[in-house]
Design a protein around this motif. Structure first.
Motif, short mmCIF file in Angstrom:
data_model
loop_
_atom_site.label_atom_id
_atom_site.label_comp_id
_atom_site.label_asym_id
_atom_site.label_seq_id
_atom_site.Cartn_x
_atom_site.Cartn_y
_atom_site.Cartn_z
N ALA A 86 0.85 -1.19 0.00
CA ALA A 86 0.00 0.00 0.00
C ALA A 86 0.88 1.24 0.00
N MET A 96 0.42 5.98 -0.48
CA MET A 96 -0.48 7.09 -0.76
C MET A 96 -0.58 7.21 -2.28
N PRO A 106 -5.44 6.06 1.31
CA PRO A 106 -4.34 5.33 0.67
C PRO A 106 -4.85 4.39 -0.43
N VAL A 166 -4.20 0.46 -2.25
CA VAL A 166 -3.52 -0.83 -2.21
C VAL A 166 -3.04 -1.10 -3.63
N ALA A 179 -8.16 2.22 -0.85
CA ALA A 179 -8.20 1.34 0.31
C ALA A 179 -9.55 1.30 0.99
N HIS A 182 -12.00 -1.52 -1.03
CA HIS A 182 -11.60 -2.86 -1.45
C HIS A 182 -11.12 -3.70 -0.29
N LEU A 183 -11.42 -4.98 -0.40
CA LEU A 183 -10.95 -5.96 0.56
C LEU A 183 -10.48 -7.14 -0.27
N ILE A 184 -9.25 -7.57 -0.04
CA ILE A 184 -8.71 -8.71 -0.80
C ILE A 184 -8.77 -9.94 0.08
N TRP A 202 -6.56 -5.33 3.72
CA TRP A 202 -6.96 -4.00 3.27
C TRP A 202 -5.96 -2.99 3.80
N ALA A 203 -6.18 -1.72 3.56
CA ALA A 203 -5.25 -0.70 4.05
C ALA A 203 -6.05 0.49 4.57
N ARG A 204 -5.41 1.26 5.43
CA ARG A 204 -6.03 2.48 5.96
C ARG A 204 -4.91 3.33 6.55
N MET A 205 -5.27 4.55 6.99
CA MET A 205 -4.29 5.36 7.70
C MET A 205 -4.20 4.83 9.14
N PRO A 231 0.58 4.95 5.31
CA PRO A 231 -0.56 4.09 5.60
C PRO A 231 -0.11 2.75 6.20
N VAL A 269 -1.08 -1.52 6.22
CA VAL A 269 -1.85 -2.63 5.66
C VAL A 269 -2.37 -3.43 6.84
#
Lengths: 248, 248
Positions: A193, A195, A211, A213, A236, A239-241, B192-195, B211, B213
């Motif tokens: 991931a 920015m 952010p 992915v 981000a 989506h969910l993988i 997934w990802a986030r801050m 960010p 994961v």
């Protein structure tokens, strides 16, 4: 969806109720008893169906509050399924996944011949100055820009095929690679991931501070030659993988 | 590393040269001919070894410039390998992966009994008010905080075992679950990802704008009962997750 089991059909109906907005975040699903009688199935089937939705992050379950729709509704990506197409299903994986959720997929596609970047050339194991065909897609769900997918192919491999022509390939580029004698028998998926760049923010209409992915799949044919490098940029928050693995 | 093949040994030596800093970003590796004579191996073996390093994102190769060390050196995570432990290897997966790269793993661990959040309870399929044991780990690489891993287990399942006691479990909690009669035969990985939250930023000493994961693994035993939920928070600039899939 060929050969679905009973609980998958029940899960699928419940899923549609949620994605269509009939049930919104915080709403309760019918009780187990209600679902059993509505669908004429056993308690076990209902529980398996609800278990699916829990795993997809669509609902939470507690004995006190029952089954409740969650706030977050990211698009669930199953990178494994791309390798094991559903029987009878001829659409490419993204379109299939989106329509499974009762949402409408669409895309813009742009096909070019390029000198690939060093990273892409290295992953494709391309000799210096060899060209690649890139199919750049901006994908929409229900009319909103959702993600991008840029797929690179060695020009020598795909020149003259549908892959090197503009426009959509209904059955997906992977089928065309198969027809060219280069089915992908092994893939390596890399996920990280970062920015977004400013052009990504603009193109994907990202909110500040979201952010992305980055998901890169390299596909290899039976000879171990890389035949496709697909770079997806996935906002981000949307989506969910998911991977499912069994021990051997 | 039991039963390594020749090319893996060559790759392993080159990897150490890079991770130890003998070769830095932008530096060229020896030529194929030099590597053949230094290691007394065939050109094919050298190429396989270099191919490994390309796939790991450690080097790029072009005929003109040869093989060059890349800038980016994230820790490569192989979630599949946790399910298929290396023969003879008794350490848990993170420690193993880090030491494979010639770097030094360490961790702080804190074991508590908690009322899990709704999300964790839902994933563990825990009835209301049931407690969970959580093993919270802050992991270091070469003394730098690297990521966190919080693993939740149903208290009723692990109470009285090593999992519910403070301190490290050298052979890993998964082995203990096996010994308790609950080997994990299937896992579902969500990514997934986030801050980061502010406490994560502080704990992991993150640079502004980095960010994370989030990687959640739910492990199921032979009965299909979830026995472990592991939540990892991985700073995005330091981690790369890789899956390798074969078509069936």
């Amino acid at each position: 969806m060929a050969r679905s089991t009973l609980y998958q059909l029940v899960a699928s109906e419940l899923r549609r109720t949620i994605y269509s907005g009939v049930l919104g975040p915080g709403d309760q699903l019918p009780t187990e008893a209600e679902l059993m009688s509505a669908h004429q199935v056993s308690r076990n089937t209902v529980r398996l169906a609800l278990g699916e939705l829990v795993n997809e992050g669509l609902v939470t379950r507690t004995p006190r509050r029952g089954t409740v729709v969650r706030e977050r509704r990211p698009l669930l990506m199953h990178p494994q399924r791309e390798l094991q197409p559903q029987p009878g299903e001829t659409r490419e994986a993204f379109a299939w996944a989106v329509s499974q959720e009762g949402r409408a997929p669409s895309q813009e596609i742009e096909v070019s011949i390029v000198h690939p970047s060093e990273e892409i050339a290295s992953r494709l194991e391309l000799p210096d100055d060899e060209l690649a065909v890139v199919r750049r897609r901006l994908r929409y769900v229900d009319g909103q820009p959702y993600n991008t997918n840029d797929s690179y192919f060695p020009l020598t491999l795909v020149s003259g095929s549908e892959i090197a022509r503009p426009g959509d390939i209904g059955r997906g580029a992977n089928r065309v690679l198969e027809e060219l004698g280069h089915p992908q028998v092994r893939v390596v998926d890399d996920i990280w991931a970062r920015m977004p760049t400013s052009s990504e923010s603009e193109r994907l209409q990202l909110q500040l501070g979201t952010p992305v992915v980055v998901y890169v799949r390299v596909g290899y044919d039976e000879e171990g030659t890389p035949v496709r490098v697909a770079v997806s940029v996935l906002p981000a928050d949307k989506h969910l993988i998911r991977y499912e693995l069994e021990s051997r």
